[in-house]
Write an enzyme that holds these catalytic residues in place. Structure first.
Site, PDB file in Angstrom:
ATOM      1  N   ASP A 176       9.520  -2.146  -8.247  1.00  0.00           N
ATOM      2  CA  ASP A 176      10.616  -3.109  -8.405  1.00  0.00           C
ATOM      3  C   ASP A 176      11.049  -3.707  -7.067  1.00  0.00           C
ATOM      4  OD1 ASP A 176      10.606  -2.643 -11.101  1.00  0.00           O
ATOM      5  OD2 ASP A 176      12.075  -1.027 -10.978  1.00  0.00           O
ATOM      6  N   PRO A 201       0.819  -1.225   0.000  1.00  0.00           N
ATOM      7  CA  PRO A 201       0.000   0.000   0.000  1.00  0.00           C
ATOM      8  C   PRO A 201       0.849   1.269   0.000  1.00  0.00           C
ATOM      9  CG  PRO A 201       0.009  -0.998   2.194  1.00  0.00           C
ATOM     10  CD  PRO A 201       0.803  -1.911   1.303  1.00  0.00           C
ATOM     11  N   ARG A 246      15.133  13.092  -5.449  1.00  0.00           N
ATOM     12  CA  ARG A 246      16.426  12.747  -4.881  1.00  0.00           C
ATOM     13  C   ARG A 246      17.330  12.025  -5.902  1.00  0.00           C
ATOM     14  NH1 ARG A 246      12.858   8.888  -2.917  1.00  0.00           N
ATOM     15  NH2 ARG A 246      13.570   6.732  -2.833  1.00  0.00           N
ATOM     16  N   HIS A 274       4.389  -4.521   6.464  1.00  0.00           N
ATOM     17  CA  HIS A 274       5.746  -4.009   6.692  1.00  0.00           C
ATOM     18  C   HIS A 274       6.641  -4.499   5.565  1.00  0.00           C
ATOM     19  CE1 HIS A 274       6.720  -8.072   8.085  1.00  0.00           C
ATOM     20  NE2 HIS A 274       5.569  -8.027   8.715  1.00  0.00           N
ATOM     21  N   ALA A 275       7.808  -3.908   5.445  1.00  0.00           N
ATOM     22  CA  ALA A 275       8.760  -4.359   4.424  1.00  0.00           C
ATOM     23  C   ALA A 275       9.113  -5.824   4.698  1.00  0.00           C
ATOM     24  CB  ALA A 275      10.009  -3.487   4.456  1.00  0.00           C
ATOM     25  N   GLU A 284      11.104  -8.577  -3.594  1.00  0.00           N
ATOM     26  CA  GLU A 284      10.659  -9.353  -2.412  1.00  0.00           C
ATOM     27  C   GLU A 284      10.034 -10.678  -2.840  1.00  0.00           C
ATOM     28  OE1 GLU A 284       8.236  -8.154   0.754  1.00  0.00           O
ATOM     29  OE2 GLU A 284       9.111  -6.156   0.929  1.00  0.00           O
ATOM     30  N   GLY A 337       4.582   1.210  -8.534  1.00  0.00           N
ATOM     31  CA  GLY A 337       5.769   1.731  -7.838  1.00  0.00           C
ATOM     32  C   GLY A 337       6.207   3.048  -8.440  1.00  0.00           C
ATOM     33  N   SER A 338       7.462   3.425  -8.193  1.00  0.00           N
ATOM     34  CA  SER A 338       7.952   4.705  -8.706  1.00  0.00           C
ATOM     35  C   SER A 338       8.567   4.534 -10.093  1.00  0.00           C
ATOM     36  CB  SER A 338       9.023   5.287  -7.790  1.00  0.00           C
ATOM     37  OG  SER A 338       8.701   5.071  -6.462  1.00  0.00           O
ATOM     38  N   THR A 339       9.306   3.441 -10.317  1.00  0.00           N
ATOM     39  CA  THR A 339       9.961   3.285 -11.616  1.00  0.00           C
ATOM     40  C   THR A 339       9.413   2.098 -12.413  1.00  0.00           C
ATOM     41  OG1 THR A 339      11.698   2.137 -10.414  1.00  0.00           O
ATOM     42  CG2 THR A 339      12.160   4.391 -11.103  1.00  0.00           C
TER      43      THR A 339
HETATM   44  N1  LIG Z   1       3.541  -2.391   4.107  1.00  0.00           N
HETATM   45  C1  LIG Z   1       4.765  -1.937   3.846  1.00  0.00           C
HETATM   46  N2  LIG Z   1       5.299  -0.946   4.576  1.00  0.00           N
HETATM   47  C2  LIG Z   1       6.515  -0.454   4.305  1.00  0.00           C
HETATM   48  N3  LIG Z   1       7.316  -0.907   3.314  1.00  0.00           N
HETATM   49  C3  LIG Z   1       6.833  -1.896   2.541  1.00  0.00           C
HETATM   50  C4  LIG Z   1       5.551  -2.455   2.769  1.00  0.00           C
HETATM   51  N4  LIG Z   1       5.346  -3.413   1.846  1.00  0.00           N
HETATM   52  C5  LIG Z   1       6.452  -3.459   1.081  1.00  0.00           C
HETATM   53  N5  LIG Z   1       7.343  -2.549   1.500  1.00  0.00           N
HETATM   54  C6  LIG Z   1       8.678  -2.237   0.931  1.00  0.00           C
HETATM   55  O1  LIG Z   1       8.583  -1.026   0.182  1.00  0.00           O
HETATM   56  C7  LIG Z   1       9.661  -0.988  -0.725  1.00  0.00           C
HETATM   57  C8  LIG Z   1       9.324  -0.153  -1.937  1.00  0.00           C
HETATM   58  O2  LIG Z   1       8.170  -0.653  -2.521  1.00  0.00           O
HETATM   59  P1  LIG Z   1       7.876  -0.706  -4.073  1.00  0.00           P
HETATM   60  O3  LIG Z   1       8.965  -1.316  -4.812  1.00  0.00           O
HETATM   61  O4  LIG Z   1       6.527  -1.343  -4.180  1.00  0.00           O
HETATM   62  O5  LIG Z   1       7.703   0.822  -4.483  1.00  0.00           O
HETATM   63  P2  LIG Z   1       8.730   1.927  -4.978  1.00  0.00           P
HETATM   64  O6  LIG Z   1      10.001   1.827  -4.261  1.00  0.00           O
HETATM   65  O7  LIG Z   1       8.009   3.206  -4.917  1.00  0.00           O
HETATM   66  O8  LIG Z   1       8.879   1.558  -6.514  1.00  0.00           O
HETATM   67  P3  LIG Z   1      10.183   1.154  -7.348  1.00  0.00           P
HETATM   68  O9  LIG Z   1      10.838   0.041  -6.581  1.00  0.00           O
HETATM   69  O10 LIG Z   1       9.637   0.712  -8.679  1.00  0.00           O
HETATM   70  O11 LIG Z   1      10.997   2.385  -7.443  1.00  0.00           O
HETATM   71  C9  LIG Z   1       9.954  -2.426  -1.077  1.00  0.00           C
HETATM   72  O12 LIG Z   1      11.329  -2.657  -0.980  1.00  0.00           O
HETATM   73  C10 LIG Z   1       9.181  -3.249  -0.053  1.00  0.00           C
HETATM   74  O13 LIG Z   1      10.050  -4.137   0.635  1.00  0.00           O
END
Ligand SMILES: Nc1ncnc2c1ncn2[C@@H]1O[C@H](COP(=O)(O)OP(=O)(O)OP(=O)(O)O)[C@@H](O)[C@H]1O
Length: 557
Positions: free
Chosen positions: A208, A149, A321, A182-183, A213, A250-252
């Protein structure tokens, strides 16, 4: 193509005209039957518009549904109003939902409603199409979905509920959904308690990091279930049987972009529904015979490691950033000394300088996969007594000062860099492209970076070399005899020491960090092996655009 016997053929009504509709095992077609008036005017004014014909591959039909013309159609549990009025002669109807290709690799779900003169005929059509869909065994029926989320713009849950879940429901796919708390929640759940036998695939809604994960959870679980020790760099890993779907949120979303061609949740959901399958290589990264991480896209030391390490300290800046840290890292212009040893991929088709990229149905991946199966067993085991000579046991050794050491296991294309770090890298050929950028002037490094966004070859520079490899190792110069208990502490000490010893040297630190698919590794000395087609995605690789799209684009210019 072999001619398929016809399963059904009828004259049905659609959009104010009668169509000849026919179905075989592969294709559903509907062709307008020209009326007398139309034929006359058509022959004179529109010879090519008469008798318009449409076809859809059975494998891209999502669902078929009988319509209740009295009260509407039952779709996703809700009753909807009929958009078309039935005619008296054709009082029964059914709707076929199928994949329509839109521009730039986008897929959309489209409905077409056929009206039938008799109830029995309508039933026969619905039943026959359903039977054909039931024979498509590659389609998933039950999926395990993890939603992050907090990924990207924190829209994961909303994207899934509004854009993806209705499509899954229409295609009769059932799901168990877990919103992560959580992560590493998804990784640990997959690795330990998830009842994987009951699913046909795992879907992640996120970026990504979330995909990484899922890969870690699934690959680790598969090795655990098969008694394979991940800590041994020479071990041949067991391929995962479940496919992974990525709904980009996600972001990318680099992996999604590189395997589907676009970051679009609906397109990705449709690739999952039709049961596409795209194999992917996975690199295992070890330090000192201990497993560190898996990587599917980029392993970058020097420039890309420094950018990530700096940007992690500036999370408060948001997505800006990356630009800030990129610019800052470019200005600092640090280089790093060390030894790169690699095992070139011989006997494989393709080179990193090829003009043709990896695309859907890639023959290079197919060929190299066979080659890999034939010779991987001996190659994986013969090099344990590797020695540090220039060319030993099929290994090449290069010592030097590097601005960047990158290993691209796929092109690493993204909307910001549509060509990517290694435009000709393959998704599933059992190799990674090792790019070494030696110490050069800032100006030359800038020229190299700019070429990633232009048509020019970024490898055609004297200080850049690229090798397609199966395995590689990196040893930073200052820790060759070091047990590396704490790299960062050593780095700080050495950095201070070197600056004191060589004040005019520009104070390049002794160590950079490895950027492993967007995460920092805790060690600089690593050993990397490529595992050919270890995972499979619900994707089909990037499709070549249809000819008319190219022509349209050229005309637009
Ligand atoms: N509920 C959560 N709370 C906090 N962190 C989480 C949760 N679920 C997953 N994560 C962690 O958040 C991190 C970033 O998530 P995600 O890759 O989905 O998005 P992003 O970083 O914005 O996109 P990208 O990786 O494409 O740049 C992941 O490494 C994941 O381990």
């Amino acid at each position: 193509m072999e001619k398929q016997p016809r399963l059904l053929s009828s004259q049905l009504f659609l959009k104010n005209s009668v169509f000849e509709v026919s179905l075989n095992r592969v294709i559903l077609t509907w062709k307008e039957i020209p009326t007398k008036n139309k034929r006359v005017s058509g022959n004179i004014h529109h010879p090519f518009k008469i008798g318009t014909s449409h076809s859809v591959s059975v494998s891209e039909i999502l669902a078929v549904q009988e319509l209740d013309l009295e009260s509407g159609t039952k779709d996703d549990g809700r009753w909807q109003k009929m958009s078309q009025k039935p005619t008296e002669a054709y009082p029964y109807a059914f709707t076929v939902s199928y994949v329509r290709r839109a521009r730039k690799h986008r897929w959309r779900c489209t409905d077409v409603t056929f009206f039938c003169p008799e109830w029995a005929l309508c039933q026969q059509w619905v039943q026959t199409i359903k039977e054909q869909l039931a024979e498509l065994t590659s389609r998933p029926k039950h999926l395990l979905v993890y939603i992050n989320p907090y990924g990207g713009k924190q829209q994961g849950t909303c994207i899934y509920e509004q854009k993806v879940a209705p499509l899954f429901a229409r295609a009769s796919i059932s799901t168990d959904v877990i919103v992560t708390e959580h992560a590493n929640h998804a990784r640990d759940h997959l690795r330990t308690v998830a009842e994987l036998k009951q699913y046909d695939g795992v879907v992640c809604v996120g970026g990504d990091g979330m995909f990484s994960e899922i890969v870690h959870g699934l690959v680790s679980r598969t090795q655990k279930d098969n008694g394979v020790d991940q800590n041994s760099p020479e071990e041949k890993l067991v391929a995962c049987s479940l496919r992974i779907g990525i709904i980009p949120a996600g972001s990318t979303d680099c992996i999604c972009y590189g395997t589907v061609g676009i970051n679009d949740p609906v397109t990705s959901a449709l690739h999952i529904i039709v049961g596409d399958s795209q194999p992917m290589d996975v690199c295992s990264v070890h330090h000192n015979k201990t497993f560190l991480k898996y990587s599917v896209s980029l392993l970058g030391y020097g420039f890309y490691g420094d950018v990530l390490a700096d940007s992690e300290r500036k999370r408060w800046m948001g997505p800006a950033r990356y630009d800030f840290s990129g610019f800052k890292t470019f200005l600092t212009h640090h280089y790093y000394e060390g030894t790169v040893s690699f095992q070139p991929a011989t006997d494989t088709l393709g080179t990193p300088r090829d003009k043709s990229p990896c695309r859907a149905g890639c023959l290079t991946c197919l060929h190299n996969r066979q080659q890999y199966s034939e010779d991987s067993s001996d190659k994986y085991k013969t090099d344990t007594d590797f020695s540090d000579s220039e060319n030993e046991g099929g290994w090449r050794v290069i010592r030097g000062k590097f601005l960047a050491i990158n290993a691209a296991s796929m092109s690493c294309a993204c909307p910001r860099s549509p060509k990517g770090l290694s435009p000709a890298a393959h998704l599933a050929d059992g190799t990674t492209d090792l790019i070494l950028v030696r110490k050069c002037s800032r100006f030359n490094f800038l020229r190299h970076l700019i070429r990633h966004t232009s048509k020019d070859d970024q490898f055609d520079m004297t200080f850049v070399e690229v090798h397609r490899v199966r395995r590689f190792r990196f040893l930073p110069r200052h820790c060759q005899n070091d047990s590396e208990q704490d790299l960062r502490e050593n780095g700080k000490r050495l950095f201070g020491q070197i600056c004191r010893d060589h004040p005019a040297r520009g104070c390049s630190p002794a160590f950079s960090s490895w950027n492993c698919d967007g995460e920092i590794l805790p060690h600089a000395a690593i050993e990397v092996g490529v595992h050919c087609q270890l995972i499979k995605l619900f994707a089909r690789g990037i499709e070549e655009p249809p000819v008319f799209e190219d022509v349209a684009a050229t005309c637009a210019i």
